[in-house]
Design an enzyme around this catalytic site. Structure first.
Site, mmCIF file in Angstrom:
data_model
loop_
_atom_site.group_PDB
_atom_site.id
_atom_site.type_symbol
_atom_site.label_atom_id
_atom_site.label_comp_id
_atom_site.label_asym_id
_atom_site.label_seq_id
_atom_site.Cartn_x
_atom_site.Cartn_y
_atom_site.Cartn_z
ATOM 1 N N GLU A 72 -18.685 -23.880 -4.083
ATOM 2 C CA GLU A 72 -18.735 -22.584 -3.263
ATOM 3 C C GLU A 72 -17.699 -21.609 -3.843
ATOM 4 O OE1 GLU A 72 -18.839 -25.790 -1.873
ATOM 5 O OE2 GLU A 72 -20.635 -25.779 -1.078
ATOM 6 N N GLU A 76 -11.775 -23.353 -22.040
ATOM 7 C CA GLU A 76 -12.337 -24.068 -22.577
ATOM 8 C C GLU A 76 -13.530 -24.392 -21.418
ATOM 9 O OE1 GLU A 76 -12.842 -25.855 -24.754
ATOM 10 O OE2 GLU A 76 -13.978 -27.705 -24.539
ATOM 11 N N SER A 110 -5.418 -36.525 -9.591
ATOM 12 C CA SER A 110 -6.163 -37.370 -10.685
ATOM 13 C C SER A 110 -5.171 -37.865 -11.699
ATOM 14 C CB SER A 110 -7.443 -36.648 -11.384
ATOM 15 O OG SER A 110 -8.249 -35.969 -10.279
#
Lengths: 353, 375
Positions: free
Chosen positions: A339, A203, A120
């Protein structure tokens, strides 16, 4: 839009409320942090990139050298430098320890080679935190190390991967014989897995994305109120929609309190165990339920693509819902698929083996 | 935000309650038909100070906190203790403290006075014809109570449509005996339906009337509703823990059930629901002393969550336990029924869903008035 907002927050000292005060955090109480995040979401403030502030910063102030802290932390806080996370690879998604990117020791540093994927914001990043194999003879988890790569280094290139919402946020990144100095290594060699695990629980409250979901819920209420059903009445009065709105409101409330619990646990330094996995699992599923309900509310309009052949954009508000719905298929996959979160809860917390 | 009982005295009280309940009720003892033993348990709890804990210092109580009361009820649910404890440490002390009757308060705290609690709602301002004829409808939940062993008194809230006609009554149990219908709740708890109010109520039997009575009864019912969630959390936690232990021990296909990923994932989902339910009880604890609107909305949220996730998590536990999960001699099903009963007492899930729905609409109107919001 993001950089001016990041700059404005930095000027007020609010860019990283969760950091320790000595590194530029706010020293706020859990409730203050909760209120701040809620207000940002209410105002539709753009979320700051998580990679520098939530991933790299805590790694560096916990495991980095003084020189690394001085070099990188201020520019993470100010937003001058953007980061991406080089973890996943074509053959190492959920099975992260199977990664094949290697780092060889050289006389004056390290030489890295390999490929990262689903990276990303790599196309916007100045730097990458990169997990690479430094010891092939060790067990898969034991031979990994964390490095800092300059994305402008010779040998680094990237190519976009379009997601099903037609957006470009993730990339394939190629690391071709990239040389880095010794001080690009974070902490000790072959301890990268330990650092990555530390981060999994850092966090934790951010995992829930509950502030954004609450805002999205308000937006959905407005959408239902202003959308007519086939009978001509407001979708807000549709029994099924009403029932689902009640369920979502209740589950958001439960998640909000769970986030507050986690913030309290974090501020007290006590781990209550498994919050990250629970918040990630519950929060991501709620995000998907919200956007799924938006499609039910939109009705026939949900069948239309956001962008039309004549160049027009199909009503921004409606198009936005569909784009968000499509992108949200990813939220139960990235950051450790749900999962995997269930595996963590079952094995680590519940001791089921 | 913590559900933990924090002071050493409170921790001692909670540990003592746990031991007492285990000693007196034991594991696997579901025989509610032995009133003498339950009466001993009730008196034992009074000696420990359970009934003094929620009462104010001005009435010689211990000024316990809402979080402490809910934590104690967690022990009660886990032990499958008499269901009467739910109202017994929530609605009843709330009524007694509001009415300020010292004799009743002292009798309650000592365990010598044992109060049943029920509210009766009228659709109009007077009892319907049917009720006067002796049929307060059980299916409206009116007049339904899980009384303590050998109850001495009934605290009854009369709720006509006009709140100013509300009354809080304290009636002698002996005089009500012929007007009660004994029933069993789904979890095996003995309960009683109040079929008919006495034709004449003596002035001394009216503890409060009018708007003050309505306020006291609203407060009492909110506390009872939150208490039911806390009790259910205790039962759900115990059921979950029991299942986890079973999965570690039970072998199929040559290995423990706990090693199968399908079962691990089911339990992970159940655990997430359990922790979310715990969050809801914490929310209740933090808002029981808040404004009536906030309190009502939060408790409604907790009750709706209990009815969906609280029930669902125990259904998952039953599923992964296999045949033993549906065996009556196994404790898991009893935890499940305890939760089911809690979902339908002190307000129904459907009524709480309406509260949330109304709150959502109110919120929308408020947002429309708030110019800071743009759709």
């Amino acid at each position: 839009m993001l950089r001016p907002w990041h700059h404005a927050l930095h000027q007020r000292g609010w860019a990283a409320p969760h950091w320790p005060k000595e590194y530029g955090g706010t020293g706020w109480t859990p409730m203050q942090r909760f209120i701040f995040e809620n207000e940002c979401a209410r105002a539709d403030a753009p979320p700051l990139s998580v990679f520098g502030l939530n991933l790299v910063g805590p790694t560096l102030y916990t495991f980095g050298t003084q020189a690394q802290k001085a070099r990188y932390l201020p520019k993470i806080l100010s937003g001058e430098e953007q980061w991406c996370q080089g973890y996943s690879e074509p053959e190492a998604g959920s099975d992260l320890a199977a990664l094949r990117t290697v780092a060889h020791k050289t006389e004056d540093g390290w030489r890295l080679g390999g490929q990262k994927t689903w990276t990303s914001e790599a196309h916007m990043a100045d730097l990458m935190i990169c997990l690479a194999r430094t010891d092939r003879s060790a067990k898969p988890q034991a031979g990994l190390s964390l490095f800092i790569l300059d994305m402008k280094s010779p040998g680094i290139s990237w190519t976009p991967i379009l997601t099903i919402d037609q957006g470009h946020s993730v990339n394939a990144v190629f690391i071709d014989d990239v040389s880095v100095p010794d001080d690009a290594l974070i902490g000790e060699p072959n301890k990268g897995w330990d650092y990555a695990k530390f981060l999994l629980n850092h966090e934790r409250s951010n995992n829930a994305q509950v502030y954004r979901s609450r805002r999205e819920y308000h937006r959905l209420l407005r959408l239902a109120q202003s959308t007519a059903s086939s009978s001509g009445a407001s979708m807000l009065d549709d029994p099924q929609v009403r029932a689902e709105l009640v369920d979502l409101d209740v589950e958001l409330t439960a998640l909000e309190v769970s986030v507050l619990r986690t913030l309290h646990a974090e501020s007290g330094g006590g781990a209550t165990g498994g919050e990250a996995a629970i918040l990630k699992m519950v929060g991501s599923e709620l995000q998907q339920r919200l956007s799924r309900l938006s499609l039910a509310v939109l009705g026939r309009a949900a069948a239309l693509a956001p962008h039309q052949p004549d160049g027009s954009t199909w009503m921004d508000e409606l198009g936005g819902w569909m784009e968000r719905h499509l992108f949200r298929r990813a939220v139960t996959i990235y950051g450790g698929a749900n999962e995997i979160q269930k595996d963590i809860i079952a094995r680590t917390i519940l001791g089921l083996r | 935000m913590s559900l933990a009982i924090e002071t050493p005295e409170e921790l001692d009280l909670r540990a003592s309650v746990r031991r007492l309940l285990q000693d007196l009720l034991g594991k696997g003892d579901f025989d509610y038909g032995r009133p003498a033993r339950l009466l001993d348990a009730w008196r034992g709890m009074a000696e420990l100070g359970i009934f003094s804990y929620p009462m104010p210092g001005a009435l010689d109580g211990l000024d316990g906190r809402a979080a402490g009361v809910l934590a104690l009820l967690g022990e009660s649910g886990a032990a499958l203790a008499p269901r009467a404890l739910i109202a017994g440490v929530s609605a009843i002390p709330r009524i007694l403290r509001s009415c300020g009757n010292g004799d009743l308060a002292r009798g309650y705290m000592s365990g010598e006075m044992r109060f049943a609690y029920a509210q009766v709602r009228y659709p109009g301002d007077t009892p319907p014809e049917d009720d006067r004829a002796g049929r307060i409808a059980l299916d409206r939940q009116d007049g339904l109570s899980a009384p303590p062993p050998d109850a001495t008194h009934w605290l009854i809230g009369i709720r006509p449509q006009d709140p100013s006609l509300s009354q809080v009554l304290c009636l002698d149990a002996a005089g009500l005996a012929s007007r009660l219908r004994p029933v069993w709740l789904v979890d095996g708890t003995p309960a009683a339906g109040l079929l008919q109010l006495p034709a004449h109520i003596l002035p001394g039997e009216i503890l409060e009337r009018g708007a003050d009575a309505a306020r006291i009864l609203d407060d009492a019912e909110d506390w009872a509703a939150a208490a039911a969630v806390a009790d259910a959390l205790g039962a759900a936690t115990a059921g979950f823990d029991l299942t986890r232990e079973y999965l570690l021990q039970r072998h199929q296909f040559g290995r423990p059930l706990s090693s199968f990923q399908a079962i691990q994932h089911t339990m992970a989902c159940a655990y997430a629901q359990l922790e979310q339910l715990r969050s809801m009880v914490m929310l209740c604890a933090s808002c029981l002393d808040a404004s009536a609107a906030l309190r009502g909305y939060s408790i409604a949220s907790a009750r709706v969550y209990l009815a969906s996730a609280g029930v669902s998590l125990l259904e998952k536990c039953i599923q992964v336990s296999g045949g033993v999960g549906v065996s009556d001699e196994y404790r898991l099903g009893h935890y499940y029924k305890r939760v089911l009963a809690s979902c339908s007492l002190h307000g129904t899930t459907q009524a709480y869903r309406h509260t949330i729905d109304a709150g959502i609409r109110r919120q929308l109107k408020e947002e429309e008035q708030d110019e800071a919001y743009t759709p």
